[in-house]
Every structure is written in C-alpha cells, then in structure tokens.
Design an enzyme around this catalytic site. Sequence first.
Site, mmCIF file in Angstrom:
data_model
loop_
_atom_site.group_PDB
_atom_site.id
_atom_site.type_symbol
_atom_site.label_atom_id
_atom_site.label_comp_id
_atom_site.label_asym_id
_atom_site.label_seq_id
_atom_site.Cartn_x
_atom_site.Cartn_y
_atom_site.Cartn_z
ATOM 1 N N HIS A 1 39.596 23.793 27.620
ATOM 2 C CA HIS A 1 39.004 25.146 28.070
ATOM 3 C C HIS A 1 40.230 25.220 27.476
ATOM 4 C CE1 HIS A 1 36.678 28.519 27.843
ATOM 5 N NE2 HIS A 1 35.752 28.452 26.891
ATOM 6 N N HIS B 1 37.906 30.577 39.845
ATOM 7 C CA HIS B 1 37.998 29.620 38.795
ATOM 8 C C HIS B 1 36.992 27.957 38.914
ATOM 9 C CE1 HIS B 1 40.079 27.112 35.395
ATOM 10 N NE2 HIS B 1 41.381 26.824 35.801
ATOM 11 N N LYS C 1 32.562 39.833 43.758
ATOM 12 C CA LYS C 1 32.695 39.232 42.590
ATOM 13 C C LYS C 1 31.335 38.350 42.401
ATOM 14 C CE LYS C 1 36.478 40.532 40.906
ATOM 15 N NZ LYS C 1 36.773 40.839 40.162
ATOM 16 N N MET D 1 29.535 35.406 41.697
ATOM 17 C CA MET D 1 29.863 33.994 41.138
ATOM 18 C C MET D 1 29.046 33.284 40.177
ATOM 19 S SD MET D 1 32.728 33.400 42.322
ATOM 20 C CE MET D 1 33.843 34.778 43.360
ATOM 21 N N PHE E 1 29.695 34.612 36.685
ATOM 22 C CA PHE E 1 29.024 35.065 35.745
ATOM 23 C C PHE E 1 30.787 36.091 35.946
ATOM 24 C CE2 PHE E 1 24.805 36.286 35.546
ATOM 25 C CZ PHE E 1 24.536 35.815 36.296
ATOM 26 N N HIS F 1 34.454 36.125 32.829
ATOM 27 C CA HIS F 1 35.039 35.161 32.088
ATOM 28 C C HIS F 1 36.746 35.953 31.501
ATOM 29 C CE1 HIS F 1 37.047 31.593 29.923
ATOM 30 N NE2 HIS F 1 36.587 31.299 30.133
ATOM 31 N N ARG G 1 29.794 27.719 25.425
ATOM 32 C CA ARG G 1 28.797 26.478 26.451
ATOM 33 C C ARG G 1 27.646 26.638 27.451
ATOM 34 N NH1 ARG G 1 35.182 26.236 29.941
ATOM 35 N NH2 ARG G 1 33.781 27.839 30.052
ATOM 36 N N ASP H 1 29.998 27.951 34.626
ATOM 37 C CA ASP H 1 29.448 27.387 36.399
ATOM 38 C C ASP H 1 27.589 27.726 36.919
ATOM 39 O OD1 ASP H 1 32.664 27.918 36.440
ATOM 40 O OD2 ASP H 1 32.323 26.497 36.540
ATOM 41 N N ARG I 1 37.054 17.873 33.636
ATOM 42 C CA ARG I 1 38.969 18.482 33.096
ATOM 43 C C ARG I 1 40.250 17.658 32.793
ATOM 44 N NH1 ARG I 1 39.486 24.109 31.736
ATOM 45 N NH2 ARG I 1 36.751 23.128 31.257
ATOM 46 N N ARG J 1 59.219 29.821 32.100
ATOM 47 C CA ARG J 1 59.453 30.147 33.054
ATOM 48 C C ARG J 1 59.409 31.873 32.250
ATOM 49 N NH1 ARG J 1 62.268 34.460 35.408
ATOM 50 N NH2 ARG J 1 64.043 33.848 36.716
HETATM 51 C C1 SDX Z 1 36.377 28.620 34.925
HETATM 52 O O1 SDX Z 1 39.734 30.460 31.821
HETATM 53 C C2 SDX Z 1 38.937 29.688 31.200
HETATM 54 O O2 SDX Z 1 38.326 29.495 30.427
HETATM 55 C C3 SDX Z 1 38.425 29.325 32.751
HETATM 56 C C4 SDX Z 1 36.582 28.452 32.970
HETATM 57 C C5 SDX Z 1 37.182 27.617 32.400
HETATM 58 O O3 SDX Z 1 36.476 26.332 31.211
HETATM 59 O O4 SDX Z 1 38.924 26.856 32.433
HETATM 60 O O5 SDX Z 1 36.291 28.839 31.961
HETATM 61 C C6 SDX Z 1 35.869 28.304 33.794
HETATM 62 O O6 SDX Z 1 37.404 29.547 35.242
HETATM 63 C C7 SDX Z 1 35.152 29.707 34.548
HETATM 64 C C8 SDX Z 1 35.267 31.512 35.366
HETATM 65 C C9 SDX Z 1 34.663 31.281 36.520
HETATM 66 N N1 SDX Z 1 34.847 32.176 37.987
HETATM 67 C C10 SDX Z 1 33.686 32.742 38.229
HETATM 68 O O7 SDX Z 1 32.071 32.770 38.036
HETATM 69 C C11 SDX Z 1 33.955 33.757 40.036
HETATM 70 C C12 SDX Z 1 33.449 36.263 38.870
HETATM 71 N N2 SDX Z 1 34.151 35.722 38.523
HETATM 72 C C13 SDX Z 1 34.970 37.217 37.692
HETATM 73 O O8 SDX Z 1 36.117 36.940 38.966
HETATM 74 C C14 SDX Z 1 35.807 37.942 37.068
HETATM 75 O O9 SDX Z 1 34.710 37.591 36.192
HETATM 76 C C15 SDX Z 1 36.867 36.274 35.925
HETATM 77 C C16 SDX Z 1 38.079 36.061 37.385
HETATM 78 C C17 SDX Z 1 36.387 34.773 35.821
HETATM 79 C C18 SDX Z 1 37.039 36.933 34.734
HETATM 80 O O10 SDX Z 1 37.731 38.024 34.988
HETATM 81 P P1 SDX Z 1 39.218 38.681 34.977
HETATM 82 O O11 SDX Z 1 39.236 39.010 33.438
HETATM 83 O O12 SDX Z 1 40.044 39.161 35.365
HETATM 84 O O13 SDX Z 1 38.005 40.330 34.644
HETATM 85 P P2 SDX Z 1 38.239 41.276 35.764
HETATM 86 O O14 SDX Z 1 38.026 40.394 37.334
HETATM 87 O O15 SDX Z 1 39.798 41.978 35.422
HETATM 88 O O16 SDX Z 1 36.979 42.590 36.056
HETATM 89 C C19 SDX Z 1 36.025 43.203 35.147
HETATM 90 C C20 SDX Z 1 36.019 43.841 35.533
HETATM 91 C C21 SDX Z 1 36.140 44.632 36.902
HETATM 92 O O17 SDX Z 1 35.527 45.717 37.251
HETATM 93 P P3 SDX Z 1 36.496 47.182 37.851
HETATM 94 O O18 SDX Z 1 37.529 46.147 39.143
HETATM 95 O O19 SDX Z 1 37.603 46.951 36.098
HETATM 96 O O20 SDX Z 1 35.820 48.340 38.564
HETATM 97 O O21 SDX Z 1 34.763 43.108 35.426
HETATM 98 C C22 SDX Z 1 33.376 42.937 37.648
HETATM 99 C C23 SDX Z 1 35.197 43.430 37.818
HETATM 100 O O22 SDX Z 1 35.198 43.747 39.085
HETATM 101 N N3 SDX Z 1 33.319 41.685 37.150
HETATM 102 C C24 SDX Z 1 32.899 41.463 38.667
HETATM 103 C C25 SDX Z 1 31.903 40.048 38.539
HETATM 104 N N4 SDX Z 1 33.350 39.436 36.539
HETATM 105 C C26 SDX Z 1 33.933 40.533 35.840
HETATM 106 N N5 SDX Z 1 32.379 42.137 39.017
HETATM 107 C C27 SDX Z 1 31.699 41.172 39.862
HETATM 108 N N6 SDX Z 1 30.694 39.882 40.152
HETATM 109 C C28 SDX Z 1 31.868 39.199 38.443
HETATM 110 N N7 SDX Z 1 31.113 37.586 38.128
#
Ligand code: SDX
Length: 380
Positions: free
Chosen positions: A191, A226, A259, A261, A263, A265, A274, A316, A341, A360
């Site tokens: 990815h 992640h 958060k 989990m 949900f 990206h 996917r 996930d 992966r 760097r």
């Molecule tokens: C993978 O990068 C890749 O390609 C990864 C992957 C791969 O194949 O390698 O696709 C695999 O890691 C998928 C992601 C798995 N992780 C999770 O499911 C963990 C839950 N997801 C979140 O932690 C979050 O969505 C991230 C870390 C995945 C992405 O976060 P971003 O892009 O940094 O966005 P953000 O955290 O800044 O969120 C923006 C807003 C925030 O709200 P505010 O603080 O602005 O009010 O959306 C909210 C976040 O709090 N938010 C969520 C959320 N995801 C975003 N709130 C609750 N639950 C969530 N899951």
Amino acid sequence: MTDIKKGLAGVVVDYTAVSKVNPETNSLLYRGYPVQELAATQPFEAVAYLLWNGELPTDVELAQLRAVERQNRALPADVRAVIDRVPLDAHPMDELRTAVSLIGAQDLAGSGSVLDASGNPEENLARSVRLFAVLPAIVAYGQRRRRGLEPVAPRDDLDYSANFLWMTFGEVPDDVVVDAFNRSMILYAEHSFNASTFTARVITSTLSDLYSAVVGAIGALKGPLHGGANEAVLHIFDEIGDAAAVNGWLDTALAEKRKIMGFGHRVYKRGDSRVPTMKAALDTLVNHYDRPDVAALYDALESEFVARKGIYPNLDYPSGPAYNLIGFDTLTFTPLFVAARVTGWTSHILEQLAANALIRPLSEYNGADERHIDGYVADE
Ligand code: SDX
C-alpha cells in the site's frame, strides 16, 4: 513561519513503481493491475512475484517460485527454540520481530563489514522469497504454542494459502476458506508509503540490511493506528457484543473521544478501495460458518459510525471478523498482516536500494534558546 507537515501528511517524498494508491478514484494498482482483479484471479504467490519483479509470472516462473517457497516453508529448529524463549504472554508481533532478527543474524553472519550490509539485488530478492516462505510457519507456530500445541509440518501438496491454514489448524481447509484467506493476503500485501513501508525504506536508505528493515517495519506495523487495528477491531466487537448494543456503545466511545479502530485512513477519505473485496470475502465466510450475527454487528457499527462521523471503514474492519471466523486468535491477526506485507516491504526495500538516496528530513527547532555552562572557558 515554517510550514510544518505533521506526520508528513500530504507530502510526496519520492517516486515508486510498486503500487499506486489513488483516493480520487478510490483505487489501488499493484504494478499497474487493479488489486480487485488480482484478488479475484491470482494465487498470492503470483502477486508476490508481481510485486518483486514488476510482471506477473509465467507458468514456469510461478512453478519455480513455488518450488523455492516449498523448500523454505518449514519452521527451522533454532527459530523455534528462540520463539520458545519468548514469554507466552508476550505479543506475537514481538515473537515475529525476534524470529526475523535471528534469521537475519544467521544469514548475514560472516558477510563482512557494515559496508557490505545492504547486499545486492539478487541476494535481497532471494532473502525476500525465503522470508515470504518461512513467515507462515512462524505465525502458525505462534498461535499453536499459545494453545499448548506442537507445530504442524508443512505439506508440499498444498499451495501457500492452504498450507498456511494447514500449519495453523492442522486440518486441510475448505476451498471457500482458502479463497477468502488468499484474497486477504493479496489485499494486505502492499500500500505504497504507509508507515511500516516508509520505515523499511528509511532503514534501507542508510544501506543497512534487508532484515533490519523488515524488523523495523514489524515494529511500526504493530501500532493500533496502523496494522494493529485489525486486532483492535475484534476487541471492539467483543466489547459491543451484538448489533443491538452498537448505539449505546458508540455514545460512550465517542463521548470518551476514542478512535474507533478499523475506520478512517490517512489517504482514503471516502472509503478504502480494498474494503468491498474484503467485505465480499467476509460475506462468504459468514455464510460458510452460518454466522449472521457477525454480519449484523458489522453492518450496525459501520452504518451508525458512518452516519454520525462520515468516516469510512478501512481494510482492517472486514479483515478482523474474517480472520476470527476462520479461527485465528485475535492476537494472530497483525502477524497475518506481516506475512502478507513482507512482499510489499521487500519490494520497496529493493526499490529504495536501487535509488541509493539517504532519507533525512529537516526539523524546525522550538526548544530552549542557546545558553552556556557556568564558568566554562573554551580552550584557546
Ligand atoms: C492501516 O497508510 C496506510 O496505507 C495504512 C494501511 C496499509 O495498508 O498500510 O492502509 C493500513 O493502517 C489502515 C488504518 C488502520 N488504523 C485504524 O483503523 C485506527 C483508527 N483510525 C484512526 O486512528 C485514523 O483514521 C488514522 C490514523 C488511520 C488516520 O488518521 P489521520 O489521517 O491522521 O486523520 P486524523 O487522525 O487527523 O483524523 C481526522 C479527524 C480527527 O478528528 P478531529 O481531531 O479533527 O476532531 O477524524 C477523526 C480524528 O479524531 N478520526 C476518527 C477516526 N479516524 C479519524 N475518530 C474516531 N475514530 C476513528 N477511527
């Protein structure tokens, strides 16, 4: 004021020919092929070959890869001995990291100075294939030892995915299950510059060795933001219990600013390309195991969370319940992600080595102003 790009969000740092993640079209290409087409038509071994070599294998090339994979799929005795030293209640990702570290130390022993660490493309491709081949045995044994079971020896009459399930459960799996598992491995394989892959590239960019880069990537993938998210999804399902409890659970979780989990990206903002393919695989497993309760909980949580927050499932979210239905322990889920992966990571390691450019970035200092040690007088 310096424009800091926290988390490198939205920052393009290099080219890659391995895969294209396109949020605008919600698509993912592996060496130009849509991942949905690969998942529907290819064995995982062929997709691994594609990622490493840039082309799908001919029948002869696939047969050659399968022969090498079969030669290297057994759990080495000394790797087992080291795994047996890892506490049973340690996280399996720590087990996996330790096993790869031993394999690397053994393979690189006597290979000369640090100047020779990175190796050449042929050596690194061979190392990649050997890791691809042996990781299933390590993951399978990890689950079995936690259940007090002995390892199951691989079977040469089974291809990669079927053998992975055989070594884990000690039973020849149904074709329906093999197909769903095979699809998940293809979807998890690659990815672009996700956190664990970029970690592997940073380590490789110093001309360190492939094993060090893979161990670093395992460490990055373990995190629940992640790769650890697929495990975390099942913990959430266990917390909620059933579909009827979703609304109340979400009220509390969102009030606690948790958060959810599975949900969201960093790159996809209108859904992970996917998910439809993995959800279809989950649906076949729900029917195969007759578990409509799993589908009900899955659908209830997805529809409620999307309605409330407009944040969509990532890979996930469907893969967690799918692995649970197949019978993998929740703690085994992220190790499964590693086994898939490792093909993407090693493809990027090969690409980064060829680029031969140290990674760097810069930082903006916001610490204490310059100050000096009382009484210090510099030598003349
Ligand atoms: C993978 O990068 C890749 O390609 C990864 C992957 C791969 O194949 O390698 O696709 C695999 O890691 C998928 C992601 C798995 N992780 C999770 O499911 C963990 C839950 N997801 C979140 O932690 C979050 O969505 C991230 C870390 C995945 C992405 O976060 P971003 O892009 O940094 O966005 P953000 O955290 O800044 O969120 C923006 C807003 C925030 O709200 P505010 O603080 O602005 O009010 O959306 C909210 C976040 O709090 N938010 C969520 C959320 N995801 C975003 N709130 C609750 N639950 C969530 N899951």
